[in-house]
Write an enzyme that holds these catalytic residues in place. Structure first.
Site, PDB file in Angstrom:
ATOM      1  N   GLY A  50      17.513   4.343   1.367  1.00 16.86           N
ATOM      2  CA  GLY A  50      17.711   5.250   2.279  1.00 16.86           C
ATOM      3  C   GLY A  50      16.331   5.765   3.045  1.00 16.86           C
ATOM      4  O   GLY A  50      16.413   6.430   4.082  1.00 16.86           O
ATOM      5  N   CYS A  51      15.526   5.312   2.512  1.00 13.47           N
ATOM      6  CA  CYS A  51      14.075   5.688   2.910  1.00 13.47           C
ATOM      7  C   CYS A  51      13.501   4.568   3.875  1.00 13.47           C
ATOM      8  O   CYS A  51      13.713   3.424   3.363  1.00 13.47           O
ATOM      9  CB  CYS A  51      13.145   5.822   1.476  1.00 13.47           C
ATOM     10  SG  CYS A  51      13.454   7.226   0.492  1.00 13.47           S
ATOM     11  N   GLN A  52      12.799   5.126   4.614  1.00 15.81           N
ATOM     12  CA  GLN A  52      12.411   4.509   5.756  1.00 15.81           C
ATOM     13  C   GLN A  52      10.979   3.540   4.965  1.00 15.81           C
ATOM     14  O   GLN A  52      11.025   2.220   5.048  1.00 15.81           O
ATOM     15  CB  GLN A  52      11.722   5.090   6.864  1.00 15.81           C
ATOM     16  CG  GLN A  52      11.609   4.036   8.031  1.00 15.81           C
ATOM     17  CD  GLN A  52      10.965   4.888   9.271  1.00 15.81           C
ATOM     18  OE1 GLN A  52       9.480   4.733   9.365  1.00 15.81           O
ATOM     19  NE2 GLN A  52      11.533   5.426  10.117  1.00 15.81           N
ATOM     20  N   SER A  53      10.207   4.598   4.327  1.00 20.64           N
ATOM     21  CA  SER A  53       9.106   3.769   3.304  1.00 20.64           C
ATOM     22  C   SER A  53       9.733   3.678   2.091  1.00 20.64           C
ATOM     23  O   SER A  53      11.069   4.027   1.576  1.00 20.64           O
ATOM     24  CB  SER A  53       8.120   4.815   3.437  1.00 20.64           C
ATOM     25  OG  SER A  53       8.760   6.104   2.987  1.00 20.64           O
TER      26      SER A  53
END
Ligand SMILES: Cc1ncc(COP(=O)(O)O)c(C=O)c1O
Lengths: 140, 408
Positions: A50-53
């Protein structure tokens, strides 16, 4: 210190900043200060979805309390992760599972972080609480 | 700055440009993701619901006829915009992704066999990769990928070497969303036709910037999304040559796409309705006409010339920033600048620019294989539209200096 005391302390720290720059400089500093996560824990399993990074979260029990170590490849996320670790790490699993995390909103970070990134953090919080629940039932 | 366009007047057509973000006037540089919409399009959308709303093609009452005629007027408008031979060659879809899936699932499934080859390129959007992978998996066809050079241009020699009697389909992007590269599509199409392959061009990033003539290009299919062309979301187009569309089986089944239904057998409607099952997105189709009118009133050559000025200005200014590297330096580009900064994660750049009211895109831009080709996780992308200004680019540059200072 209890979870809520740590949250209140963070809220107070942030209340001193009236410009976005100082707020983000503080977060960036928190990111830089976070102890590096052992490369051995940067596994596929420990990645938060769920994190872009990328965010890695490692959890373990020591002296009956649940501890977290974490890392990210983006520094602002790492700062936010560092704050979550500061608030939740080192408490009893049941306290972590039941914690009401109000500091993010009070600091105004929900409003300042775009949805996609909040979602990443939200998944991280969820994961930390899941660990709390899991270890709580092991302890019982 | 522009000779032929009054940019301040154009800006006044876009209400959202007055938004204040984090205390600063919005700088919107995420136009490759979606453009903002002019008042003319918003008025058309509201006007449709206020004065014309009805279901189309079936009713005999006044509103049904009015809605149908407005809906079909957009089809003819798109025919004109693309210079298609026939209006029934224009199929309404939900967007580029939907259009490509339609072709892959109908043409692909009907005509591809084991051992056939489908060619795409390294710089494709996931929307022009995954549908072909799916159909290759089902049919046993093989997916081949045209490589690129370090500037982000297709290696046309490699493409030619790939072509053979096994090549049945070529599906490439007209303009890369991540790099801005304009591909030599006319040459790609002509070479594919020489071996008897059909060609789809993903025009998602091209229609707002480049004059189009599908007959001159001779492409078999052309796809785009209205929301990247100052129009509404949820609406796109598939252009296809009539003889191919006729030969293709239908895609979705349901109302509107049928001629006659019995439990034993259904006969299908003729083009374009064969591919438009169910109640379409009538309101957005109707409003889309205003977007084409808007673009054509400004004049695409004028838009392109002005955007090229913005591109040159931004490229020069960004290159002067220490540690910044532009990804995608093709000779032919639209107004897209993708870049990486040494030692700084693109997400941090995005967050800190957002604090300054500047909207850019960060990440892999739905082109993960392309990012892998460049050995990076993602970029920061600024993409310009006709309402952007050099003053806004100055703000981006200042913003990036601030990012560097804060993260240095
Ligand atoms: C080159 C390209 N192809 C396809 C798409 C998909 O378009 P849509 O999401 O409107 O279906 C995009 C959108 O970002 C694009 O840039």
């Amino acid at each position: 210190m209890q979870i809520n005391e740590i949250q209140d302390e963070l809220i107070e720290d942030f209340s001193l900043f009236d410009e976005w720059e100082s707020k983000y400089e503080y977060i960036i500093d928190m990111g830089k200060q976070l102890a590096p996560l052992n490369e051995a824990y940067k596994t596929e399993e420990n990645i938060i979805k769920g994190c872009q990074s990328r965010v890695w979260l490692h959890a373990y029990i020591e002296d009956d309390v649940l501890k977290f170590e974490a890392d990210s490849d983006a520094i602002i996320v790492k700062g936010l992760v560092s704050m979550l670790v500061k608030v939740l790490s080192g408490h009893k699993p049941e306290e972590i599972a039941q914690a009401d995390l109000y500091f993010m909103e009070r600091i105004g970070l929900h409003q300042h972080l775009a949805q996609t990134r909040s979602n990443g953090l939200a998944s991280m919080v969820k994961q930390m609480k899941t660990y709390g629940l899991a270890y709580q039932s092991i302890n019982q | 700055m522009s000779e032929n366009l009054n940019i301040q007047q154009i800006r006044a057509d876009f209400p959202i440009l007055n938004e204040v973000i984090n205390g600063k006037p919005l700088v919107y540089f995420d136009n490759a993701a979606t453009t903002q919409k002019p008042r003319q399009v918003l008025d058309a959308l509201l006007g449709y619901y206020e004065h014309s709303n009805a279901n189309i093609h079936r009713g005999i009452h006044h509103l049904a006829e009015k809605a149908t005629s407005e809906f079909e007027a957009t089809r003819r408008r798109i025919q004109e915009f693309l210079n298609a031979r026939l209006s029934e060659e224009i199929i309404f879809t939900y967007g580029t992704t939907d259009s490509i899936n339609l072709v892959a699932q109908t043409y692909g499934r009907a005509f591809l066999k084991a051992g056939d080859e489908v060619i795409i390129s390294t710089m494709e959007h996931h929307s022009n990769i995954v549908p072909w992978q799916m159909v290759c998996e089902e049919t046993g066809a093989v997916l081949r990928v045209i490589p690129i050079n370090d500037e982000g241009e297709l290696l046309m020699d490699e493409y030619e070497n790939m072509l053979s009697e096994r090549t049945k389909f070529v599906s490439v992007v007209h303009v890369s969303n991540a790099l801005g590269t304009i591909n030599p599509v006319a040459e790609i199409i002509q070479k594919a036709h020489a071996v008897g392959a059909k060609v789809l061009i993903d025009g998602a990033q091209a229609t707002a910037h480049i004059d189009l003539d599908v007959q001159a290009l001779d492409c078999d299919f052309y796809t785009f999304s209205l929301h990247k062309l100052y129009g509404p979301t949820g609406m796109g187009t598939l252009y296809g040559k009539k003889e191919l569309l006729d030969a293709m089986p239908p895609y979705r089944g349901g109302g509107e796409m049928i001629k006659e239904v019995t439990f034993e057998k259904t006969t299908y409607n003729e083009l374009p309705y064969k591919f438009e099952a169910g109640t379409p997105n009538i309101a957005d189709v109707v409003a889309a006409k205003a977007a084409f009118d808007y673009v054509d009133t400004l004049g695409k050559p004028h838009i392109a010339a002005y955007e090229h000025e913005l591109l040159t200005y931004a490229t020069d200014a960004l290159q002067d920033i220490d540690g910044l590297r532009i990804v995608g330096q093709a000779k032919q580009k639209v107004s897209v600048v993708s870049f990486v900064m040494e030692g700084i994660h693109h997400q941090d750049i995005g967050v800190l620019l957002d604090q300054q009211g500047i909207a850019v895109r960060t990440g892999h831009h739905c082109t993960q294989p392309l990012m892998q080709r460049f050995g990076i996780a993602g970029t920061t992308r600024a993409s310009f539209a006709v309402y952007n200004t050099t003053e806004e680019i100055d703000r981006l540059v200042q913003g990036l200096h601030k990012v560097k200072k804060m993260l240095g």
